[in-house]
Design a protein around this motif. Structure first.
Motif, mmCIF file in Angstrom:
data_model
loop_
_atom_site.group_PDB
_atom_site.id
_atom_site.type_symbol
_atom_site.label_atom_id
_atom_site.label_comp_id
_atom_site.label_asym_id
_atom_site.label_seq_id
_atom_site.Cartn_x
_atom_site.Cartn_y
_atom_site.Cartn_z
ATOM 1 N N VAL A 252 -5.875 -4.533 5.296
ATOM 2 C CA VAL A 252 -6.217 -4.234 3.901
ATOM 3 C C VAL A 252 -5.570 -5.262 2.979
ATOM 4 C CG1 VAL A 252 -5.979 -2.552 2.038
ATOM 5 C CG2 VAL A 252 -6.529 -1.776 4.353
ATOM 6 N N TYR A 253 -4.324 -5.615 3.293
ATOM 7 C CA TYR A 253 -3.582 -6.594 2.484
ATOM 8 C C TYR A 253 -4.316 -7.932 2.422
ATOM 9 C CZ TYR A 253 0.259 -9.782 1.269
ATOM 10 O OH TYR A 253 1.030 -10.752 0.690
ATOM 11 N N VAL A 254 -4.729 -8.438 3.580
ATOM 12 C CA VAL A 254 -5.406 -9.740 3.588
ATOM 13 C C VAL A 254 -6.852 -9.590 3.118
ATOM 14 C CG1 VAL A 254 -6.314 -9.736 5.959
ATOM 15 C CG2 VAL A 254 -5.566 -11.887 4.917
ATOM 16 N N TRP A 255 -7.436 -8.422 3.298
ATOM 17 C CA TRP A 255 -8.781 -8.159 2.783
ATOM 18 C C TRP A 255 -8.788 -8.288 1.263
ATOM 19 C CZ3 TRP A 255 -11.345 -2.677 2.419
ATOM 20 C CH2 TRP A 255 -12.687 -2.815 2.051
ATOM 21 N N ALA A 256 -7.713 -7.833 0.633
ATOM 22 C CA ALA A 256 -7.604 -7.976 -0.822
ATOM 23 C C ALA A 256 -7.605 -9.449 -1.218
ATOM 24 C CB ALA A 256 -6.339 -7.285 -1.320
ATOM 25 N N SER A 257 -6.882 -10.285 -0.472
ATOM 26 C CA SER A 257 -6.848 -11.720 -0.774
ATOM 27 C C SER A 257 -8.219 -12.354 -0.556
ATOM 28 C CB SER A 257 -5.797 -12.421 0.088
ATOM 29 O OG SER A 257 -4.506 -11.906 -0.171
ATOM 30 N N VAL A 258 -8.891 -11.973 0.524
ATOM 31 C CA VAL A 258 -10.237 -12.491 0.787
ATOM 32 C C VAL A 258 -11.192 -12.053 -0.321
ATOM 33 C CG1 VAL A 258 -12.203 -12.376 2.367
ATOM 34 C CG2 VAL A 258 -9.878 -12.626 3.277
ATOM 35 N N SER A 259 -11.007 -10.836 -0.816
ATOM 36 C CA SER A 259 -11.856 -10.341 -1.910
ATOM 37 C C SER A 259 -11.655 -11.175 -3.174
ATOM 38 C CB SER A 259 -11.541 -8.871 -2.197
ATOM 39 O OG SER A 259 -11.757 -8.062 -1.053
ATOM 40 N N ILE A 280 -12.268 -0.105 -4.038
ATOM 41 C CA ILE A 280 -11.670 1.160 -3.608
ATOM 42 C C ILE A 280 -10.497 1.538 -4.500
ATOM 43 C CG2 ILE A 280 -10.597 2.369 -1.669
ATOM 44 C CD1 ILE A 280 -12.034 0.335 0.169
ATOM 45 N N VAL A 281 -9.532 0.630 -4.649
ATOM 46 C CA VAL A 281 -8.392 0.850 -5.543
ATOM 47 C C VAL A 281 -8.129 -0.452 -6.305
ATOM 48 C CG1 VAL A 281 -7.290 2.666 -4.184
ATOM 49 C CG2 VAL A 281 -6.768 0.251 -3.700
ATOM 50 N N ARG A 282 -7.340 -0.352 -7.370
ATOM 51 C CA ARG A 282 -7.120 -1.508 -8.232
ATOM 52 C C ARG A 282 -6.015 -2.436 -7.722
ATOM 53 N NH1 ARG A 282 -7.628 2.490 -12.664
ATOM 54 N NH2 ARG A 282 -5.469 2.152 -13.302
ATOM 55 N N HIS A 283 -5.147 -1.930 -6.846
ATOM 56 C CA HIS A 283 -4.048 -2.755 -6.331
ATOM 57 C C HIS A 283 -3.907 -2.576 -4.812
ATOM 58 C CE1 HIS A 283 -2.838 -3.565 -10.470
ATOM 59 N NE2 HIS A 283 -2.978 -2.271 -10.696
ATOM 60 N N PRO A 284 -4.932 -2.963 -4.058
ATOM 61 C CA PRO A 284 -4.878 -2.752 -2.598
ATOM 62 C C PRO A 284 -3.784 -3.546 -1.910
ATOM 63 C CG PRO A 284 -6.748 -4.151 -3.208
ATOM 64 C CD PRO A 284 -6.181 -3.617 -4.483
ATOM 65 N N ALA A 285 -3.492 -4.755 -2.378
ATOM 66 C CA ALA A 285 -2.465 -5.572 -1.717
ATOM 67 C C ALA A 285 -1.082 -4.968 -1.895
ATOM 68 C CB ALA A 285 -2.508 -7.004 -2.263
ATOM 69 N N PHE A 319 5.468 -1.546 -8.327
ATOM 70 C CA PHE A 319 4.781 -0.661 -9.281
ATOM 71 C C PHE A 319 4.748 -1.310 -10.658
ATOM 72 C CE2 PHE A 319 5.106 2.583 -12.608
ATOM 73 C CZ PHE A 319 3.919 3.270 -12.394
ATOM 74 N N LEU A 320 5.870 -1.904 -11.062
ATOM 75 C CA LEU A 320 5.919 -2.572 -12.367
ATOM 76 C C LEU A 320 5.030 -3.810 -12.390
ATOM 77 C CD1 LEU A 320 9.737 -2.275 -13.174
ATOM 78 C CD2 LEU A 320 7.850 -0.972 -14.169
ATOM 79 N N ARG A 321 4.898 -4.478 -11.259
ATOM 80 C CA ARG A 321 3.953 -5.599 -11.207
ATOM 81 C C ARG A 321 2.532 -5.111 -11.481
ATOM 82 N NH1 ARG A 321 4.638 -9.699 -6.247
ATOM 83 N NH2 ARG A 321 2.948 -10.657 -7.452
ATOM 84 N N CYS A 339 -11.907 -0.544 -14.806
ATOM 85 C CA CYS A 339 -11.021 0.615 -14.640
ATOM 86 C C CYS A 339 -11.769 1.932 -14.772
ATOM 87 C CB CYS A 339 -9.872 0.556 -15.647
ATOM 88 S SG CYS A 339 -8.673 -0.759 -15.312
ATOM 89 N N THR A 340 -12.849 1.940 -15.517
ATOM 90 C CA THR A 340 -13.647 3.165 -15.624
ATOM 91 C C THR A 340 -14.417 3.429 -14.329
ATOM 92 O OG1 THR A 340 -15.544 1.986 -16.573
ATOM 93 C CG2 THR A 340 -13.892 2.857 -18.103
ATOM 94 N N LYS A 341 -14.699 2.367 -13.568
ATOM 95 C CA LYS A 341 -15.401 2.520 -12.293
ATOM 96 C C LYS A 341 -14.440 2.803 -11.150
ATOM 97 C CE LYS A 341 -19.072 -0.713 -13.663
ATOM 98 N NZ LYS A 341 -19.742 -2.009 -13.343
ATOM 99 N N VAL A 342 -13.329 2.058 -11.135
ATOM 100 C CA VAL A 342 -12.313 2.237 -10.088
ATOM 101 C C VAL A 342 -11.108 2.895 -10.753
ATOM 102 C CG1 VAL A 342 -10.908 1.084 -8.342
ATOM 103 C CG2 VAL A 342 -13.180 0.191 -8.900
ATOM 104 N N LYS A 343 -11.013 4.198 -10.640
ATOM 105 C CA LYS A 343 -10.034 4.966 -11.399
ATOM 106 C C LYS A 343 -8.654 4.995 -10.758
ATOM 107 C CE LYS A 343 -13.612 7.953 -13.357
ATOM 108 N NZ LYS A 343 -14.081 9.348 -13.548
ATOM 109 N N TYR A 344 -8.576 4.702 -9.471
ATOM 110 C CA TYR A 344 -7.309 4.896 -8.767
ATOM 111 C C TYR A 344 -6.579 3.568 -8.585
ATOM 112 C CZ TYR A 344 -9.346 9.428 -7.934
ATOM 113 O OH TYR A 344 -9.919 10.656 -8.113
ATOM 114 N N ARG A 345 -5.293 3.596 -8.907
ATOM 115 C CA ARG A 345 -4.490 2.378 -8.781
ATOM 116 C C ARG A 345 -4.169 2.039 -7.340
ATOM 117 N NH1 ARG A 345 0.221 3.098 -13.416
ATOM 118 N NH2 ARG A 345 -0.846 1.977 -15.107
ATOM 119 N N PHE A 346 -3.701 3.023 -6.572
ATOM 120 C CA PHE A 346 -3.147 2.742 -5.256
ATOM 121 C C PHE A 346 -3.821 3.502 -4.113
ATOM 122 C CE2 PHE A 346 0.457 2.275 -8.315
ATOM 123 C CZ PHE A 346 0.583 0.899 -8.228
ATOM 124 N N ILE A 347 -3.973 4.813 -4.266
ATOM 125 C CA ILE A 347 -4.501 5.637 -3.182
ATOM 126 C C ILE A 347 -5.747 6.374 -3.661
ATOM 127 C CG2 ILE A 347 -3.987 7.497 -1.546
ATOM 128 C CD1 ILE A 347 -1.027 6.842 -1.901
#
Length: 351
Positions: A252-259, A280-285, A319-321, A339-347
């Motif tokens: 998931v971490y590297v998928w975020a970078s590829v995205s 899926i989420v706003r901060h997957p990495a 989290f602060l980042r 943000c209106t489409k992807v409402k969740y930050r992490f999970i």
């Protein structure tokens, strides 16, 4: 001193030629290279291969600058000239320090401020990412050689733990740092990664730089980082299960970078990404990296209970980042709509 700075680095409008812009770019490029090669910390931190790559990058940037400014010799453009903007801002800063122009603005426009901050981003992250990439490449090749020369049979569990997992982890990290190194090195409309804005806040820069050399050494001294990617979980079977989870999280971490693709970069808005992991989420990495740290910390906790306190500090930093990034990106209407489409930050469906 004031007259020298004004005449050399802050020339009158209309008096700047393509040769001035070219010389300014050369001064910035080779001044940075000289600093990396002569500074004591960089000399100890950067491997010889990383220094060689940085030299090649300096030559590449120099050739590109020559072609660019010769092509614009009839109509020199100062707005996008990195060296010219950097030197002008540096000269204004020195003048303010000398109290000659203490009330004069440091930046003459928002665009100039954005470009100057982006130059600082590049100057800081390019050598760090090159070193990361070189180190990850050696780790990956070392694992490949180990697998090739490995003798003896493996069970499902030991084969995964000793072969599949190390190769996958080193490949993931290599791909991640390659993408970020490319993102810091190249920016163009053709790549669709032009800079729209750079985080101008001290808090945003502080929590970001706290995670990278050399500042992460200070962070680690205040909050010791006891997790280890290759942690052993008391049995081969338990280690297999936990390493499988870790590998999925690192995917998931590297998928975020590829995205992110060519837009990989810290502290910048290069266009809002809504594909891949970011659907899926706003901060997957961030969430995947922090979860990996907590999972691989588990074997340490019975021996060092306070290790959880250090990991909690790192969790708060990430989290602060996320918070400071969202504050910066929220100035872009595209991110507000995202943000209106992807409402969740992490999970998903949790937070």
């Amino acid at each position: 001193m004031r007259k020298l700075l004004t005449r050399v680095f802050i020339p009158a409008a209309g008096s700047v030629s393509w040769l001035h812009l070219l010389m300014a770019d050369m001064l910035l490029i080779w001044g940075a290279w000289f600093f990396y090669t002569c500074n004591a910390w960089y000399a100890a931190y950067l491997q010889s291969q990383a220094l060689l790559i940085l030299s090649g990058i300096a030559v590449m940037y120099s050739c590109a600058a020559i072609v660019k400014h010769i092509g614009q010799r009839d109509h020199p453009d100062t707005s996008g000239a990195h060296g010219y903007v950097f030197l002008q801002v540096a000269a204004r800063f020195l003048l303010r320090c000398l109290q000659q122009q203490s009330r004069s603005p440091l930046f003459i426009s928002r665009a100039e401020k954005t470009l100057f901050l982006f130059i600082l981003v590049k100057l800081f992250f390019i050598p760090v990412m090159i070193q990361f990439t070189v180190g990850n490449y050696h780790d990956f090749m070392s694992e490949i050689r180990r697998v090739i020369h490995h003798k003896g049979s493996q069970t499902l569990f030991t084969g995964f733990n000793n072969i599949v997992f190390p190769v996958a982890v080193t490949a993931f990290y290599l791909l991640d740092t390659l993408l970020f190194a490319f993102g810091y090195l190249f920016s163009s409309s053709r790549l669709r990664n032009r800079i729209k804005s750079v985080d101008p806040t001290w808090s945003g820069w502080l929590v970001t730089l706290a995670c990278y050399p050399p500042f992460n050494n200070l962070t680690a001294s205040l909050a010791p980082h006891h997790s280890a990617t290759y942690a052993y979980f008391h049995s081969i079977e338990a280690t297999f299960v936990m390493r499988l989870v870790v590998m999925l999280l690192l995917f998931v971490y590297v998928w975020a970078s590829v995205s992110l693709g060519t837009k990989c970069s810290n502290l910048t808005n290069r266009g809002i990404v809504q594909r891949g992991a970011y659907r899926i989420v706003r901060h997957p990495a961030y969430i995947s990296k922090v979860l990996v740290w907590w999972i691989t910390l588990i074997p340490v906790l019975p021996h060092i209970p306070l290790a959880a306190a250090g990991m909690l500090v790192w969790t708060v930093i990430y989290f602060l980042r996320a918070v400071t990034e969202e504050r910066h990106l929220s100035e872009d209407p595209d991110y507000v709509a995202y943000c209106t489409k992807v409402k969740y930050r992490f999970i998903p469906y949790v937070y």
